[in-house]
Design an enzyme around this catalytic site. Sequence first.
Site, short mmCIF file in Angstrom:
data_model
loop_
_atom_site.label_atom_id
_atom_site.label_comp_id
_atom_site.label_asym_id
_atom_site.label_seq_id
_atom_site.Cartn_x
_atom_site.Cartn_y
_atom_site.Cartn_z
N ASP A 47 -2.52 0.82 -8.79
CA ASP A 47 -2.62 2.07 -8.03
C ASP A 47 -2.96 1.77 -6.58
OD1 ASP A 47 -2.26 3.41 -10.40
OD2 ASP A 47 -4.40 3.72 -10.74
N1 URA Z 1 -5.16 1.00 -14.64
C1 URA Z 1 -5.35 1.95 -13.72
O1 URA Z 1 -5.83 3.04 -14.04
N2 URA Z 1 -4.99 1.69 -12.45
C2 URA Z 1 -4.51 0.49 -12.04
O2 URA Z 1 -4.23 0.30 -10.86
C3 URA Z 1 -4.33 -0.49 -13.02
C4 URA Z 1 -4.66 -0.21 -14.31
#
Ligand code: URA
Length: 229
Positions: A101
């Site tokens: 993310d």
């Molecule tokens: N899980 C998440 O919620 N976000 C990420 O960036 C990676 C794994």
Amino acid sequence: MRLDKYICRCTELSRTEAKKYLKRGAVLVNGETIKDPGFQVYEESVITLAGNLLTFASARYIMLYKPQDCICSNVDELYPSVLHLVDVDRAFDLHIAGRLDVDTTGLVLITDDGQWSHKITAPKKECNKRYRVQLSKPIPADAVERFAHGLQLQNEAKLTKPARLEVLAEKEALLTISEGKYHQVKRMFAAIGNRVIGLHREQIGAIALDGELAIGQWRYLTEDEVSSV
Ligand code: URA
């Protein structure tokens, strides 16, 4: 692969420039002049451009320490792509093996070898990813067991696969998961009534984020790291 794409991969030429060479009859495939940019070529094809033998650049494997506020995508959207941080030729020919993310930091693997990245991202391969997680509330005593058993996420038919939670402090843990569902870590903690306020990926399979890398830096993977996947 298409011939024009192959030429671009072996040289510094753009697709348009490659097409100009083709039009001029400067490209031979197995001794025959080929002008069609879409002509299919194979590993064993012998291709020359203006008399020079083209050799396919070998695949590239990179680890990046992703900062916040950049995205794991090949196109810029609201935030710039992480590929801007990788200062190699044709960086945008690379792709990201397992996205993070925009607000997540840590290990991102980047390559142009689709078969290799498939082994990381395909659900069937169950490649482990380890995250360091900071939480808004204390981690309850039964969380380790609940993560190991599997959690029911919203809009998912099945429980999550068994995950390993190691509690490091009241609001900090390491979580190892073998899946890669959208926002998985955040949704897993939401499922037990908590909220992720900091997320950092430390490891993918046997490949750990290099402690020598500063945030935003990258390096090529070693042969051992590549073959560990
Ligand atoms: N899980 C998440 O919620 N976000 C990420 O960036 C990676 C794994």
